[in-house]
Design a protein around this motif. Sequence first.
Motif, PDB file in Angstrom:
ATOM      1  N   PRO A 221       0.828  -1.224   0.000  1.00  0.00           N
ATOM      2  CA  PRO A 221       0.000   0.000   0.000  1.00  0.00           C
ATOM      3  C   PRO A 221       0.852   1.261   0.000  1.00  0.00           C
ATOM      4  CG  PRO A 221      -0.793  -1.578   1.622  1.00  0.00           C
ATOM      5  CD  PRO A 221       0.536  -2.087   1.144  1.00  0.00           C
ATOM      6  N   THR A 225      -3.511   4.637  -1.430  1.00  0.00           N
ATOM      7  CA  THR A 225      -4.260   3.436  -1.074  1.00  0.00           C
ATOM      8  C   THR A 225      -5.034   3.632   0.224  1.00  0.00           C
ATOM      9  OG1 THR A 225      -2.531   2.075  -2.094  1.00  0.00           O
ATOM     10  CG2 THR A 225      -4.103   0.955  -0.648  1.00  0.00           C
ATOM     11  N   ILE A 227      -7.564   1.350   2.975  1.00  0.00           N
ATOM     12  CA  ILE A 227      -7.878  -0.030   3.369  1.00  0.00           C
ATOM     13  C   ILE A 227      -8.956   0.013   4.449  1.00  0.00           C
ATOM     14  CG2 ILE A 227      -6.988  -2.178   4.360  1.00  0.00           C
ATOM     15  CD1 ILE A 227      -4.217  -1.328   3.283  1.00  0.00           C
ATOM     16  N   ALA A 244      -1.780  -3.011   7.439  1.00  0.00           N
ATOM     17  CA  ALA A 244      -2.221  -1.730   6.883  1.00  0.00           C
ATOM     18  C   ALA A 244      -1.693  -0.555   7.699  1.00  0.00           C
ATOM     19  CB  ALA A 244      -3.745  -1.691   6.822  1.00  0.00           C
ATOM     20  N   SER A 247       1.791   0.373   6.996  1.00  0.00           N
ATOM     21  CA  SER A 247       2.067   0.679   5.594  1.00  0.00           C
ATOM     22  C   SER A 247       1.965   2.182   5.341  1.00  0.00           C
ATOM     23  CB  SER A 247       1.066  -0.061   4.695  1.00  0.00           C
ATOM     24  OG  SER A 247      -0.207   0.585   4.720  1.00  0.00           O
ATOM     25  N   ALA A 249      -0.434   3.449   3.496  1.00  0.00           N
ATOM     26  CA  ALA A 249      -1.823   3.742   3.135  1.00  0.00           C
ATOM     27  C   ALA A 249      -2.283   5.054   3.762  1.00  0.00           C
ATOM     28  CB  ALA A 249      -2.736   2.602   3.584  1.00  0.00           C
ATOM     29  N   VAL A 252      -6.879   4.084   6.852  1.00  0.00           N
ATOM     30  CA  VAL A 252      -7.136   2.730   7.346  1.00  0.00           C
ATOM     31  C   VAL A 252      -8.346   2.810   8.271  1.00  0.00           C
ATOM     32  CG1 VAL A 252      -6.253   0.731   8.598  1.00  0.00           C
ATOM     33  CG2 VAL A 252      -4.684   2.155   7.250  1.00  0.00           C
TER      34      VAL A 252
END
Length: 325
Positions: A221, A225, A227, A244, A247, A249, A252
């Motif tokens: 990610p 991104t 999640i 997640a 990451s 991202a 989340v």
Amino acid sequence: MESLDLRVLNDALEWRRAGHAVTLVTVVETWGSAPRPPGALLAVRDDGVVSGSVSGGCVEDDLIARVKAGERTGLPAMIAYGVTKEEAARFGLPCGGTLRLVQEPLADIAWVEQVLARTAAHELVARTLVLATGEVTLTGASRDDVMKFDGSRLTTLFGPRWRLLLIGAGQLSQAVAQVAALLDFEVLVCDPREEYASTLAWTGATHVPGMPDDVVREMKPDAHTAIVALTHDPKLDDMALIEALRSQAFYVGALGSSRNQAARKQRLAEHFDLTEAELDRLHGPVGLKLGAKTPAEIAVSIAAQIVERKNAVSAGAPVAAGCAV
């Protein structure tokens, strides 16, 4: 860096491959209440068909009329709309807005192919156009870069599509997937439970096989991104969230009540060594406080919070993590 601009480039590429002449138009400066931001892209085919937009419609109509009348530019050139209040009103620019555009003939399609390939690989790309010659160069970009125009050189940015990974293939996930697809997210769904995944016809979403934590790890990610864990099963949600939250991202989230979220954070901290900073990234209960009850309403609240965070990330502004449905 909106994915709409990538769609414009894809349309322009297909038109050129089919033998059409194509003019690209980029918003470079705005004053007042302009409908589209700098960097917004429009492609006009030689028969007047368009992709993208630079205004509310009247500027597009004038550009189409010019192309259909046979006007062509051999090299990139500046064009302005709404310099006077009367012209602003004529072209539908509210509050005396003004648009300055760069229009250019799409002669070489190699750079378009490269931009589409590199953004598909989740790269950020800067494209620099020299107006005097039409020369185009591509370089790597970072999220701190911005569009630049000094009157002779125009640098615009192209980024990968925003993508959303949903953990769980239940009714709520279907609703979230549909809303996210309308928002032009690439929607991925992971659910190893065959009784869920095998019976769903995903519209606008791609089903990704495997265990959620493995899927999150393998997709790497990035800052484009989001999640969201929606299974209500800690064995699936928690393992995905561990990956997640560690990451890149930008968002989340996890479904569940405030009590469940507190218990989840305690589990993650005690058993999986997630830091306080990592846990603070978790949006849970997921979604904006809209008083949502039905799956469709909850989906709207989740999508709205993702968009809120996405736009704050794009603008460099902070957004608080904790919100509830």
